[in-house]
Design a protein around this motif. Structure first.
Motif, PDB file in Angstrom:
ATOM      1  N   ALA A   1      52.660  45.427  33.614  1.00  0.00           N
ATOM      2  CA  ALA A   1      52.534  45.120  32.251  1.00  0.00           C
ATOM      3  C   ALA A   1      51.280  46.233  31.673  1.00  0.00           C
ATOM      4  CB  ALA A   1      51.534  43.182  32.448  1.00  0.00           C
ATOM      5  N   PHE A   2      50.474  45.610  30.773  1.00  0.00           N
ATOM      6  CA  PHE A   2      50.296  46.369  30.080  1.00  0.00           C
ATOM      7  C   PHE A   2      48.524  46.317  30.326  1.00  0.00           C
ATOM      8  CE2 PHE A   2      51.032  42.974  26.848  1.00  0.00           C
ATOM      9  CZ  PHE A   2      49.409  43.408  26.565  1.00  0.00           C
ATOM     10  N   TYR A   3      48.665  44.668  30.405  1.00  0.00           N
ATOM     11  CA  TYR A   3      47.311  44.562  31.259  1.00  0.00           C
ATOM     12  C   TYR A   3      47.224  44.867  32.425  1.00  0.00           C
ATOM     13  CZ  TYR A   3      49.973  40.378  31.592  1.00  0.00           C
ATOM     14  OH  TYR A   3      51.239  39.380  31.536  1.00  0.00           O
ATOM     15  N   GLU A   4      47.808  44.968  33.760  1.00  0.00           N
ATOM     16  CA  GLU A   4      48.048  45.332  34.608  1.00  0.00           C
ATOM     17  C   GLU A   4      46.326  46.063  35.670  1.00  0.00           C
ATOM     18  OE1 GLU A   4      50.512  46.100  38.667  1.00  0.00           O
ATOM     19  OE2 GLU A   4      51.408  46.505  36.214  1.00  0.00           O
ATOM     20  N   ASP A   5      45.919  45.337  36.219  1.00  0.00           N
ATOM     21  CA  ASP A   5      44.623  45.916  36.526  1.00  0.00           C
ATOM     22  C   ASP A   5      44.609  46.950  37.740  1.00  0.00           C
ATOM     23  OD1 ASP A   5      41.844  47.197  37.129  1.00  0.00           O
ATOM     24  OD2 ASP A   5      41.195  45.157  37.682  1.00  0.00           O
ATOM     25  N   LEU A   6      44.520  48.276  37.790  1.00  0.00           N
ATOM     26  CA  LEU A   6      45.389  49.097  38.863  1.00  0.00           C
ATOM     27  C   LEU A   6      43.992  50.172  39.541  1.00  0.00           C
ATOM     28  CD1 LEU A   6      48.650  51.012  37.917  1.00  0.00           C
ATOM     29  CD2 LEU A   6      48.379  48.197  39.080  1.00  0.00           C
ATOM     30  N   CYS A   7      43.009  49.600  38.739  1.00  0.00           N
ATOM     31  CA  CYS A   7      41.661  49.603  39.676  1.00  0.00           C
ATOM     32  C   CYS A   7      41.760  51.345  39.561  1.00  0.00           C
ATOM     33  CB  CYS A   7      41.483  49.468  40.933  1.00  0.00           C
ATOM     34  SG  CYS A   7      40.991  48.165  40.555  1.00  0.00           S
ATOM     35  N   LYS A   8      42.761  51.944  38.591  1.00  0.00           N
ATOM     36  CA  LYS A   8      42.669  53.768  38.969  1.00  0.00           C
ATOM     37  C   LYS A   8      43.243  54.057  37.844  1.00  0.00           C
ATOM     38  CE  LYS A   8      44.864  53.502  42.990  1.00  0.00           C
ATOM     39  NZ  LYS A   8      45.966  53.971  44.028  1.00  0.00           N
ATOM     40  N   THR A   9      43.280  53.026  36.583  1.00  0.00           N
ATOM     41  CA  THR A   9      43.197  54.029  35.344  1.00  0.00           C
ATOM     42  C   THR A   9      41.997  54.566  34.522  1.00  0.00           C
ATOM     43  OG1 THR A   9      45.260  52.266  35.217  1.00  0.00           O
ATOM     44  CG2 THR A   9      43.852  53.417  32.793  1.00  0.00           C
ATOM     45  N   PRO A  10      41.580  55.282  34.170  1.00  0.00           N
ATOM     46  CA  PRO A  10      40.473  55.581  33.372  1.00  0.00           C
ATOM     47  C   PRO A  10      40.122  55.165  32.103  1.00  0.00           C
ATOM     48  CG  PRO A  10      41.963  57.474  33.170  1.00  0.00           C
ATOM     49  CD  PRO A  10      43.315  56.509  33.606  1.00  0.00           C
TER      50      PRO A  10
END
Length: 251
Positions: free
Chosen positions: A172-181
């Protein structure tokens, strides 16, 4: 009659059809259609419109008024109505009541039923007659009618179907991957690169005024009361051994 009196091959003979020389009438010009009037007009000529004058009605015959000069309204001059202002006092009008338009909550479209929405056919069940008491025919519940909901309707055109799946955290667009700048990780492009370069000014450091940086004694470093008094002298004291300065040497 001798044949030498005729010139050419023509000889007198009876006419094959009637000619105008055989009649004493003025000719066929009077048989043409007329160009005057509306009826039986010549179709090859332009026909002007025709108007008729109606008869005077009985109401106009009984009218014996002196004319419009005596029916003028009051306060009318030869140049029109007089310019005297006229005022009238009326009662205070009532305030208009606000419109009481019903809102969306006052309507109940779900109660409209088959008058507003398409509905399946409705059948009524009556009691079994005496003649068919021994019949073992299956009842209406035995048969299974095709469904009226969904995309697989046999006898009717189905409307578009939409499904609403549950919210997923994967992809999803709100997924927190902790790698998105984040926004702060991107370098902002200088506006002077894609626009007209603005004037630039530099601010130098403050310059110190030129002066003597040596340490000077202050007023408190002097003691005028402890110093020796100086005496007065007349002239300049010269040494006896000092040679005089000779600039011009005589020859």
């Amino acid at each position: 009659m001798s044949t030498s009196a005729w010139v050419g091959t023509w000889r007198p003979h009876r006419p094959r059809g009637p000619i105008a020389a055989l009649y004493s009438s003025p000719g066929p010009k009077y048989g043409l259609p007329t160009n005057v009037g509306y009826r039986l007009h010549d179709p090859s000529r332009h026909r002007a419109p025709a108007y008729s004058f109606g008869t005077r009605t009985a109401q106009h015959r009984d009218d014996r008024s002196p004319g419009p000069a005596y029916m003028l309204p009051p306060r009318t001059t030869a140049k029109g109505k007089d310019g005297i202002p006229a005022y009238s006092i009326y009662g205070r009008p009532r305030d208009l009541e606000p419109f009481r338009t019903p809102g969306p909550g006052c309507y109940s479209p779900e109660k409209a039923g088959r008058w507003a929405f398409p509905s399946p056919p409705v059948y009524s069940l009556r009691s079994r007659t005496k003649e068919f008491a021994s019949d073992q025919t299956p009842g209406p519940a035995t048969y299974r009618l095709p469904p009226m909901l969904g995309p697989r309707i046999v006898s009717k055109s189905s409307a578009p179907n939409y499904s609403m799946p549950g919210r997923s955290n994967v992809g999803a667009f709100y997924e927190d991957l902790c790698k998105t700048p984040g926004p702060c990780n991107y370098r902002v492009v200088d506006a002077n690169v894609y626009k007209s370069r603005a004037p630039q000014y530099s601010m130098l450091a403050r310059n110190a005024l030129p002066g003597d940086t040596t340490l000077k004694p202050g007023p408190g470093a002097y003691s005028p009361s402890t110093g020796k008094p100086q005496g007065l002298t007349f002239g300049i004291r010269h040494s006896d051994y000092l040679a005089p300065l000779i600039v011009d040497v005589p020859d």
